[in-house]
Scaffold this motif. Structure first.
Motif, PDB file in Angstrom:
ATOM      1  N   GLU A 100       0.844  -1.191   0.000  1.00  9.09           N
ATOM      2  CA  GLU A 100       0.000   0.000   0.000  1.00  9.09           C
ATOM      3  C   GLU A 100       0.882   1.245   0.000  1.00  9.09           C
ATOM      4  OE1 GLU A 100      -2.379   2.799  -0.169  1.00  9.09           O
ATOM      5  OE2 GLU A 100      -3.154   0.788  -0.379  1.00  9.09           O
ATOM      6  N   CYS A 101       0.670   2.102  -0.970  1.00  8.57           N
ATOM      7  CA  CYS A 101       1.501   3.307  -1.069  1.00  8.57           C
ATOM      8  C   CYS A 101       1.011   4.421  -0.165  1.00  8.57           C
ATOM      9  CB  CYS A 101       1.521   3.809  -2.517  1.00  8.57           C
ATOM     10  SG  CYS A 101       2.505   2.757  -3.581  1.00  8.57           S
ATOM     11  N   GLY A 102      -0.220   4.355   0.266  1.00 10.00           N
ATOM     12  CA  GLY A 102      -0.760   5.424   1.089  1.00 10.00           C
ATOM     13  C   GLY A 102      -0.518   5.188   2.554  1.00 10.00           C
ATOM     14  N   GLY A 103      -1.174   5.993   3.382  1.00 13.16           N
ATOM     15  CA  GLY A 103      -1.053   5.846   4.823  1.00 13.16           C
ATOM     16  C   GLY A 103      -2.157   4.959   5.351  1.00 13.16           C
ATOM     17  N   ALA A 104      -2.584   5.180   6.611  1.00  5.30           N
ATOM     18  CA  ALA A 104      -3.628   4.358   7.216  1.00  5.30           C
ATOM     19  C   ALA A 104      -4.926   4.519   6.442  1.00  5.30           C
ATOM     20  CB  ALA A 104      -3.822   4.781   8.666  1.00  5.30           C
ATOM     21  N   GLN A 105      -5.635   3.429   6.262  1.00  2.21           N
ATOM     22  CA  GLN A 105      -6.843   3.433   5.459  1.00  2.21           C
ATOM     23  C   GLN A 105      -8.076   3.356   6.343  1.00  2.21           C
ATOM     24  OE1 GLN A 105      -6.554   3.989   2.213  1.00  2.21           O
ATOM     25  NE2 GLN A 105      -4.359   4.064   2.590  1.00  2.21           N
ATOM     26  N   ALA A 106      -9.161   3.935   5.869  1.00  2.00           N
ATOM     27  CA  ALA A 106     -10.415   3.890   6.619  1.00  2.00           C
ATOM     28  C   ALA A 106     -10.905   2.458   6.722  1.00  2.00           C
ATOM     29  CB  ALA A 106     -11.459   4.757   5.920  1.00  2.00           C
ATOM     30  N   GLN A 107     -11.521   2.144   7.862  1.00  2.81           N
ATOM     31  CA  GLN A 107     -11.983   0.790   8.133  1.00  2.81           C
ATOM     32  C   GLN A 107     -12.995   0.353   7.074  1.00  2.81           C
ATOM     33  OE1 GLN A 107     -10.767  -1.052  10.586  1.00  2.81           O
ATOM     34  NE2 GLN A 107     -11.965  -2.840   9.978  1.00  2.81           N
ATOM     35  N   GLY A 108     -12.758  -0.824   6.499  1.00  2.00           N
ATOM     36  CA  GLY A 108     -13.717  -1.407   5.577  1.00  2.00           C
ATOM     37  C   GLY A 108     -13.586  -0.947   4.150  1.00  2.00           C
ATOM     38  N   LYS A 109     -12.713   0.005   3.886  1.00  2.00           N
ATOM     39  CA  LYS A 109     -12.531   0.502   2.524  1.00  2.00           C
ATOM     40  C   LYS A 109     -11.319  -0.166   1.892  1.00  2.00           C
ATOM     41  CE  LYS A 109     -14.635   5.027   3.307  1.00  2.00           C
ATOM     42  NZ  LYS A 109     -14.440   6.490   3.209  1.00  2.00           N
ATOM     43  N   PRO A 110     -11.390  -0.500   0.615  1.00  2.00           N
ATOM     44  CA  PRO A 110     -10.263  -1.167  -0.032  1.00  2.00           C
ATOM     45  C   PRO A 110      -9.040  -0.265  -0.097  1.00  2.00           C
ATOM     46  CG  PRO A 110     -11.868  -0.452  -1.656  1.00  2.00           C
ATOM     47  CD  PRO A 110     -12.498  -0.228  -0.320  1.00  2.00           C
ATOM     48  N   ALA A 111      -7.853  -0.869   0.047  1.00  5.24           N
ATOM     49  CA  ALA A 111      -6.606  -0.103  -0.064  1.00  5.24           C
ATOM     50  C   ALA A 111      -6.475   0.471  -1.461  1.00  5.24           C
ATOM     51  CB  ALA A 111      -5.415  -0.999   0.247  1.00  5.24           C
ATOM     52  N   GLN A 112      -5.755   1.593  -1.543  1.00  5.49           N
ATOM     53  CA  GLN A 112      -5.593   2.286  -2.809  1.00  5.49           C
ATOM     54  C   GLN A 112      -4.181   2.068  -3.356  1.00  5.49           C
ATOM     55  OE1 GLN A 112      -7.160   3.875  -5.007  1.00  5.49           O
ATOM     56  NE2 GLN A 112      -5.560   4.977  -6.093  1.00  5.49           N
ATOM     57  N   ASN A 113      -4.098   1.912  -4.656  1.00  2.00           N
ATOM     58  CA  ASN A 113      -2.796   1.919  -5.341  1.00  2.00           C
ATOM     59  C   ASN A 113      -1.860   0.838  -4.809  1.00  2.00           C
ATOM     60  OD1 ASN A 113      -1.047   2.810  -7.275  1.00  2.00           O
ATOM     61  ND2 ASN A 113      -0.149   4.422  -6.014  1.00  2.00           N
ATOM     62  N   ALA A 114      -2.311  -0.415  -4.876  1.00  2.00           N
ATOM     63  CA  ALA A 114      -1.445  -1.530  -4.505  1.00  2.00           C
ATOM     64  C   ALA A 114      -0.354  -1.688  -5.549  1.00  2.00           C
ATOM     65  CB  ALA A 114      -2.262  -2.807  -4.393  1.00  2.00           C
ATOM     66  N   VAL A 115       0.862  -1.938  -5.080  1.00  2.00           N
ATOM     67  CA  VAL A 115       2.018  -2.000  -5.984  1.00  2.00           C
ATOM     68  C   VAL A 115       2.681  -3.360  -5.868  1.00  2.00           C
ATOM     69  CG1 VAL A 115       4.289  -1.037  -6.495  1.00  2.00           C
ATOM     70  CG2 VAL A 115       2.419   0.478  -5.824  1.00  2.00           C
ATOM     71  N   LEU A 116       2.949  -3.962  -7.005  1.00  2.00           N
ATOM     72  CA  LEU A 116       3.715  -5.204  -7.069  1.00  2.00           C
ATOM     73  C   LEU A 116       5.040  -4.884  -7.749  1.00  2.00           C
ATOM     74  CD1 LEU A 116       3.882  -8.313  -6.777  1.00  2.00           C
ATOM     75  CD2 LEU A 116       2.871  -8.467  -9.049  1.00  2.00           C
ATOM     76  N   THR A 117       6.107  -4.843  -6.967  1.00  2.00           N
ATOM     77  CA  THR A 117       7.416  -4.551  -7.540  1.00  2.00           C
ATOM     78  C   THR A 117       7.922  -5.763  -8.308  1.00  2.00           C
ATOM     79  OG1 THR A 117       8.494  -5.234  -5.492  1.00  2.00           O
ATOM     80  CG2 THR A 117       8.014  -2.894  -5.738  1.00  2.00           C
ATOM     81  N   LEU A 118       8.477  -5.520  -9.459  1.00  2.00           N
ATOM     82  CA  LEU A 118       8.950  -6.599 -10.341  1.00  2.00           C
ATOM     83  C   LEU A 118      10.460  -6.476 -10.493  1.00  2.00           C
ATOM     84  CD1 LEU A 118       6.138  -6.371 -13.072  1.00  2.00           C
ATOM     85  CD2 LEU A 118       6.225  -7.878 -11.068  1.00  2.00           C
ATOM     86  N   ASP A 119      11.182  -6.732  -9.399  1.00  2.00           N
ATOM     87  CA  ASP A 119      12.625  -6.513  -9.405  1.00  2.00           C
ATOM     88  C   ASP A 119      13.432  -7.762  -9.102  1.00  2.00           C
ATOM     89  OD1 ASP A 119      11.915  -6.779  -6.782  1.00  2.00           O
ATOM     90  OD2 ASP A 119      12.882  -4.941  -6.072  1.00  2.00           O
ATOM     91  N   ARG A 120      12.795  -8.916  -8.978  1.00  2.00           N
ATOM     92  CA  ARG A 120      13.533 -10.147  -8.672  1.00  2.00           C
ATOM     93  C   ARG A 120      13.083 -11.287  -9.566  1.00  2.00           C
ATOM     94  NH1 ARG A 120      13.705 -10.319  -1.999  1.00  2.00           N
ATOM     95  NH2 ARG A 120      14.676  -8.265  -1.726  1.00  2.00           N
ATOM     96  N   GLY A 121      14.040 -12.140  -9.878  1.00  2.00           N
ATOM     97  CA  GLY A 121      13.723 -13.328 -10.656  1.00  2.00           C
ATOM     98  C   GLY A 121      13.872 -13.160 -12.151  1.00  2.00           C
ATOM     99  N   TRP A 122      14.464 -12.061 -12.599  1.00  2.00           N
ATOM    100  CA  TRP A 122      14.623 -11.826 -14.039  1.00  2.00           C
ATOM    101  C   TRP A 122      15.710 -12.727 -14.628  1.00  2.00           C
ATOM    102  CZ3 TRP A 122      11.872  -8.685 -17.341  1.00  2.00           C
ATOM    103  CH2 TRP A 122      10.945  -7.811 -16.748  1.00  2.00           C
ATOM    104  N   GLN A 123      15.537 -13.027 -15.914  1.00  2.00           N
ATOM    105  CA  GLN A 123      16.541 -13.745 -16.692  1.00  2.00           C
ATOM    106  C   GLN A 123      16.755 -13.003 -18.012  1.00  2.00           C
ATOM    107  OE1 GLN A 123      14.365 -17.556 -16.807  1.00  2.00           O
ATOM    108  NE2 GLN A 123      16.100 -18.475 -15.708  1.00  2.00           N
ATOM    109  N   PHE A 124      17.910 -13.238 -18.626  1.00  2.00           N
ATOM    110  CA  PHE A 124      18.168 -12.615 -19.928  1.00  2.00           C
ATOM    111  C   PHE A 124      18.962 -13.573 -20.802  1.00  2.00           C
ATOM    112  CE2 PHE A 124      22.372 -12.209 -18.363  1.00  2.00           C
ATOM    113  CZ  PHE A 124      23.211 -11.770 -19.378  1.00  2.00           C
TER     114      PHE A 124
END
Length: 862
Positions: free
Chosen positions: A8-32
């Protein structure tokens, strides 16, 4: 395979509301792997890769290539640019990610031509390493394992293909390489190697969001004074659909939290909201030497009734910046005013820190930028042939009070004029100005490096008149149309300048000077260093001279046989300027005898460089306010090399960096021979008057004082003035008839503390007859903290302490010792006292030419 960990990129979220702007970092497991015939169907050849990174580093880590910087390995690695490369990543996507309304794939940087595939579907074609690429990919994803693939065609072939669509290039002679936006220095420069690389050079991630996200957050400084700052907090919101939302900005005003909230209506797409911010009696940001560098933190939030607030934080230093361009008796001024103060810009040009950007660490940034600050620099020019630096780089500049003259990344080459190129250029500028505009250190945006002047370089003067007209129209559209339009729209508070050097198309003459200058008759024109004093520039953004790095750096890329002299094949491979080593040698012999050996040549080359740039820098400072900037070429290196740098690739200070600390001192005493007199100038960057004592002595090399003048002075603020004038006849009458054996030392002090000292010689350098300096050296201390005391019975020039293979930090180096004077140098390092004494060597300039070995004996301090 990468686990799908959403953050979660934001701060504390209101109860029962979905988190905003979820981030999945793609920095591991690469091949070339290298793309070869039949490779698409095969599963062989894949190797581990690092992202962010590039193919050269991946090949190096996998031991497929030797160290690119060692000896002449550069020439053996040119095949890499001709090959195509493929990167892949298997990653997991959870149902929670796919439950979001929007899932974007974001690349902060792809170098440079690339095709991107998600689960086999093409989603992006890139051609600009300086842009942020964001594409919607939800429709191409599924729960569980997914495949991301990035294919980099040969950058050489990609550029040729892109150029082939512009038939006009055959008439304009525009280089193929410019048709894809790539760091120009990768193709080699006259200080850097050719490594045209490819790779995912900035972070990559998935961003999942629902109704709204914060696309950008800027603090527009509309009206800033010491009494009050009026800002607009500009929040850019991307919305998936129309509806109500709340936008807020939180900050502190004199320690008290303030929140500004607005209820707004958003439409699908991008929305921009300006929230007013007022800070009373703000703490202003100043360049180093003029005040502190406080930063205010602001937090923006946006949310809807059913979605918790997205959050973004930005820091800003509050200051005003004006580029003052007024008619005066010399032409038109070029003066930067920060918070109303006319600031003389003192610094150096900065090039990329490495040929491979992802090797640069926080420690590297700090070492170089803190070295700039420690040498009394208040500005660096971020040169336009590399890449826009990381956020970390600018944050350190903000912290240290180092102003940044920021070139857009267009270096020397004539740029294409196609409409597609212009659109690409505008998108790049928007991305970079949005990213960097909150940094108070950036005080000027500049369109390019030397492209305006390149209009007069071959082959353009020989082009047909209609072609020259068209390419000049394209130039004006790009650098006096597109780029200033972007700056005016996104960062209007920061000045824009079309090129460096430039007079903004104003006619100049020997009696009317305008704009900024690059001075290269010294070096390229092989004229004497004194020629610097014939220039009357308003602001100088390049001037320089080369030297070799110290022996320890040379040893890092050579074998013993390579160090037989400066013209061995490997030494020439690490000299990228045509005839560079010959130019250094020729200049050296104009002032000095032939150094006695290779190590001595390295040392004398550094003294030569430092003394030459000192002439230019002090002339520019004495010329204040006619001249208001001295930016020498260059601060740093991207690999171990003979170059114009004052700090070598490994962060080791050359003589020039130590000299810069003196000639860029806040208050400088600068004696100078002119109009039949020795005039002692005092130059001050201080904003208040400084009471001081000025002492000027004419001495012989044995220490006999032939003439002396001491009196109290009040140094005027922000000025350059003559405070003592000795006719040369007065010096001759005092005994200075043979100028080869005398010198003048000017010293400024206050309250018993030294402010500035400077030595000037009355004879040409070649005619100065230094006596052998039998230096007495003592070392003492323990636990990594040492003192080295050096005493000279006669004048000792450019005293140099070296420590063999030890890495230490010294408080001073390459300094002059007056007859009978003792200097105490602080040394910090991990070595024991015994180890330090065993490797410590102290020499002065006379030792570099003597036949006999006069290496000193190091004793214990009494």
């Amino acid at each position: 395979m990468v686990a799908a960990t959403a953050m979660e990129c934001g701060g504390a979220q209101a109860q029962g509301k979905p988190a905003q702007n979820a981030v999945l970092t793609l920095d591991r497991g690469w091949q070339f792997r290298q793309v070869t015939a039949g490779a698409q169907a095969a599963e062989n050849g894949w190797l581990p890769a690092t992202v962010p990174g590039d193919v050269h580093l991946d090949l190096l880590v996998n031991k497929k290539i030797p160290d690119p910087f060692f000896r002449d390995n550069e020439s053996k690695l040119q095949w890499i640019e001709k090959a195509s490369w493929e990167y892949r990543l298997n990653f997991n996507v959870t149902p929670a990610i796919l439950a979001r309304s929007n899932v974007d794939l974001v690349f902060d940087g792809l170098d440079a031509a690339a095709q991107v595939y998600v689960n086999g579907a093409p989603v992006l074609t890139a051609d600009n390493m300086f842009r942020v690429w964001r594409v919607a990919v939800k429709s191409h994803l599924h729960t569980g394992k997914n495949l991301l693939r990035v294919v980099f065609p040969s950058p050489i072939k990609a550029a040729e293909e892109a150029a082939s669509s512009d038939a006009f290039r055959l008439r304009s002679k525009t280089a193929d390489k410019t048709y894809i936006r790539k760091a120009a220095y990768e193709y080699g420069w006259d200080w850097g190697p050719r490594f045209v690389t490819s790779g995912i050079w900035r972070p990559v991630r998935l961003e999942a969001w629902d109704k709204v996200r914060i696309a950008d957050f800027a603090l527009r400084q509309r009206d800033v004074s010491r009494e009050v700052a009026h800002l607009d907090a500009e929040v850019e919101v991307e919305a998936a659909s129309a509806g109500p939302a709340k936008v807020s900005v939180q900050y502190q005003d004199n320690g008290k939290p303030v929140t500004v909230i607005e209820t707004v209506s958003v439409h699908a797409g991008r929305n921009v909201f300006d929230l007013p911010v007022e800070i009373r009696q703000p703490r202003l940001w100043y360049p180093a030497g003029y005040g502190d560098q406080p930063l205010y933190e602001f937090t923006a939030r946006v949310g809807t009734g059913s979605q918790a607030a997205a959050e973004r934080t930005a820091k800003a230093g509050l200051r005003t910046i004006v580029l003052r361009r007024q008619l005066d008796k010399w032409g038109r001024s070029f003066e930067l005013r920060v918070n109303g103060i006319p600031v003389f810009a003192k610094g150096a040009d900065v090039i990329p820190f490495d040929s491979f950007p992802n090797r640069v660490t926080t420690a590297d940034y700090r070492r170089i930028l803190e070295s700039a600050r420690d040498a009394n620099m208040n500005m660096i020019r971020h040169w336009g042939g590399g890449y826009y630096e990381s956020d970390e780089f600018y944050a350190i500049c903000d912290e240290l009070g180092i102003m940044v003259w920021q070139d857009f990344m267009f270096g020397n080459d004539w740029q294409p004029g196609t409409y597609a190129f212009k659109l690409n250029m505008e998108a790049e500028a928007e991305d970079q100005v949005r990213r960097l505009r909150n940094h108070p250190s950036i005080v000027l945006w500049c369109g390019n490096n030397e492209t305006e002047m390149a209009f007069n370089w071959a082959p353009r003067p020989g082009l047909p008149a209609d072609v020259k007209l068209l390419i000049w129209q394209d130039y004006l559209t790009e650098f006096s149309g597109i780029l200033p339009r972007v700056v005016a729209r996104l960062d209007a508070e920061t000045p824009y300048w079309p090129s460096s050097p430039s007079a903004d198309y104003e006619a100049v003459s020997p009696i009317f000077h305008s704009g900024d200058d690059h001075i290269w008759d010294v070096w390229h024109g092989r004229v004497p260093f004194s020629t610097y004093e014939t220039h009357h520039s308003r602001f100088v953004t390049e001037y320089g001279f080369q030297s070799f790095p110290e022996m320890k750096t040379i040893e890092a890329f050579t074998e013993p046989g390579d160090r037989a002299g400066i013209f061995t094949p490997v030494m020439l491979a690490h000299q990228k300027n045509n005839e560079g080593n010959s130019i250094i040698h020729d200049y050296l012999l104009k002032d000095y005898a032939e150094p006695k050996d290779f190590a001595s040549f390295l040392y004398v080359s550094q003294v030569l460089q430092a003394e030459g740039i000192k002439i230019g820098a002090e002339h520019m400072r004495r010329s204040r306010p006619e001249t208001m900037g001295s930016i020498f070429w260059q601060l740093n290196d991207c690999w171990p090399v003979a170059s114009w740098s004052s700090i070598d690739y490994y962060g080791r200070w050359k003589a020039l960096q130590y000299y810069a600390r003196r000639f860029y001192a806040p208050i400088l005493v600068s004696p100078h021979v002119e109009s039949g007199s020795l005039k002692t100038y005092i130059v001050s960057d201080k904003t208040e008057a400084q009471p001081a004592a000025l002492r000027v002595r004419l001495m012989d090399f044995n220490g006999k004082v032939l003439l002396e003048d001491t009196h109290a002075v009040t140094v005027a603020p922000l000025s350059s003035k003559v405070y003592l004038d000795w006719p040369l006849k007065k010096l001759a009458d005092a005994g200075a008839t043979d100028t080869s054996h005398v010198f003048v030392v000017a010293e400024l002090s206050a309250g018993g503390a030294d402010i500035s000292r400077n030595v000037i010689y009355l004879a040409p350098v070649k005619e100065i007859h230094l006596k052998p300096a039998a230096l007495k050296v003592e070392a003492a201390g323990a636990n990594g903290s040492y003192k080295v005391r050096i005493t000279a019975p006669v004048l000792a020039r450019s005293v140099y302490l070296s420590f063999g293979n030890l890495d230490v930090k010294v408080s001073d180096n390459y300094f002059d010792l007056l007859p009978g004077e003792t200097a105490e140098i602080t040394v910090a390092g991990a070595a024991s006292l015994e180890a330090l004494k065993a490797q410590l060597k102290v020499i002065s300039l006379s030792d570099a030419f003597a036949v006999a070995d006069r290496s000193v004996t190091v004793g214990a301090a009494h």
